[in-house]
Design a protein around this motif. Structure first.
Motif, PDB file in Angstrom:
ATOM      1  N   ALA A  72      66.440  95.367   0.734  1.00 41.54           N
ATOM      2  CA  ALA A  72      66.562  94.856   1.910  1.00 41.54           C
ATOM      3  C   ALA A  72      67.546  95.150   2.977  1.00 41.54           C
ATOM      4  N   SER A  73      68.985  94.647   1.999  1.00 41.02           N
ATOM      5  CA  SER A  73      70.160  94.712   2.657  1.00 41.02           C
ATOM      6  C   SER A  73      70.619  96.151   2.696  1.00 41.02           C
ATOM      7  N   ARG A  79      68.684  98.530   3.508  1.00 45.70           N
ATOM      8  CA  ARG A  79      68.179  98.988   4.843  1.00 45.70           C
ATOM      9  C   ARG A  79      68.501  98.319   6.084  1.00 45.70           C
ATOM     10  N   LYS A 113      68.481  94.960   6.467  1.00 47.11           N
ATOM     11  CA  LYS A 113      67.854  93.660   7.030  1.00 47.11           C
ATOM     12  C   LYS A 113      68.506  92.426   7.030  1.00 47.11           C
ATOM     13  N   GLN A 114      68.211  91.439   7.724  1.00 45.12           N
ATOM     14  CA  GLN A 114      68.989  89.959   7.982  1.00 45.12           C
ATOM     15  C   GLN A 114      68.433  88.983   7.101  1.00 45.12           C
ATOM     16  N   PHE A 115      69.443  88.280   6.364  1.00 49.14           N
ATOM     17  CA  PHE A 115      68.945  86.961   5.804  1.00 49.14           C
ATOM     18  C   PHE A 115      69.369  85.717   6.183  1.00 49.14           C
ATOM     19  N   CYS A 135      75.427  86.333   5.707  1.00 49.10           N
ATOM     20  CA  CYS A 135      74.155  86.168   5.954  1.00 49.10           C
ATOM     21  C   CYS A 135      74.149  84.878   6.899  1.00 49.10           C
ATOM     22  N   PRO A 187      64.955  85.973  11.005  1.00 48.10           N
ATOM     23  CA  PRO A 187      65.318  86.701   9.907  1.00 48.10           C
ATOM     24  C   PRO A 187      64.318  87.567   9.086  1.00 48.10           C
ATOM     25  N   ASP A 188      64.763  88.632   8.303  1.00 48.57           N
ATOM     26  CA  ASP A 188      63.860  89.480   7.729  1.00 48.57           C
ATOM     27  C   ASP A 188      63.352  88.689   6.201  1.00 48.57           C
ATOM     28  N   ILE A 189      64.155  88.131   5.730  1.00 44.62           N
ATOM     29  CA  ILE A 189      64.039  87.307   4.527  1.00 44.62           C
ATOM     30  C   ILE A 189      64.756  86.121   4.660  1.00 44.62           C
ATOM     31  N   CYS A 219      58.321  79.800   7.809  1.00 44.54           N
ATOM     32  CA  CYS A 219      58.348  81.193   7.073  1.00 44.54           C
ATOM     33  C   CYS A 219      56.788  81.627   6.897  1.00 44.54           C
ATOM     34  N   ILE A 262      57.036  85.577   7.311  1.00 45.35           N
ATOM     35  CA  ILE A 262      58.655  86.002   6.745  1.00 45.35           C
ATOM     36  C   ILE A 262      58.695  85.772   5.258  1.00 45.35           C
TER      37      ILE A 262
END
Length: 236
Positions: A64-65, A67, A69-71, A93, A162-164, A180, A185
């Protein structure tokens, strides 16, 4: 089958007390597959399974990171708060480590309004404008700023959902988890023997009361996130 080696070993987890669960009277029967024994009235978590799920979680956050993505890392109880802030800052994050405000994600428009107010007040303070207000007005705005810093300081740069979401202590952060789930999510939860392992996308069976255990789990996830971010910078 992991794609990378995250240096997760059972001895390290034992030294951190990851295997210690709750008392046998305080348990969720759905955790039975993740419990290896009972010792002096305490359930003992199967560390082989913990290592497997932690490795899967590291793979997920690495991908994910890498690509972009935000956590969001969530952990509000006292034993987790400092570790959550440290981990989130290290991995760049967002985090919540004081109190989860109901609707923080599901009512994002309200949260966004609060964040705009927070940023405006921070700017006013930096430019010295609060000091030029009447004392009563300045004191009121400073109290507002302090309140917003406490509860929203860890997400002040968050501009969307957030993505995750990584949750320390699923039982304690049930409201965050429900939000979530409602929004779809993906979640990674650190779960003790009193939790439901079926609620999160990836559940990591581990002691959620020992600071050393929390730090170890977060450290592995943070390392994977940082590795992924390095990969993203090299190959955007």
């Amino acid at each position: 089958m992991t794609r990378r080696y995250w240096n997760i070993n059972l001895e390290e987890m034992m030294l951190a007390g990851v295997h210690f669960g709750h008392g046998t009277r305080k348990w969720n029967p759905r955790m039975a597959p993740y419990i290896s024994a009972k010792r002096k009235g305490i359930h003992i978590t199967n560390l082989t399974r913990t290592a497997r799920f932690l490795s899967e979680a590291c793979d997920l956050v690495f991908d994910a990171s890498s690509r972009g993505k935000q956590f969001l890392i969530v952990g509000t109880k006292n034993k987790a708060a400092d570790s959550v802030a440290w981990a989130a800052i290290r991995a760049r994050c967002h985090y919540v480590n004081k109190k989860w405000l109901g609707g923080m994600l599901t009512n994002w428009s309200t949260t966004e309004t609060r964040l705009h107010k927070f940023r405006d007040l921070r700017m006013e303070q930096k430019m010295g404008r609060l000091g030029r207000l009447p004392k009563r007005d300045a004191a009121m705005l400073k109290r507002q700023l302090s309140h917003l810093q406490t509860y929203l300081g860890g997400i002040k740069y968050m501009t969307g959902l957030p993505d995750i979401v990584i949750i320390v202590d699923q039982h304690e952060e049930s409201t965050a988890l429900r939000e979530c789930i409602t929004l779809g999510i993906p979640t990674i939860c650190l779960i003790d023997t009193n939790c439901d392992p079926d609620l999160a996308d990836i559940s990591i069976p581990a002691n959620d009361d020992a600071i050393a255990s929390i730090r170890l789990i977060l450290n592995k996830l943070v390392f994977a996130i940082c590795e992924g971010r390095s990969s993203y910078r090299i190959n955007p």
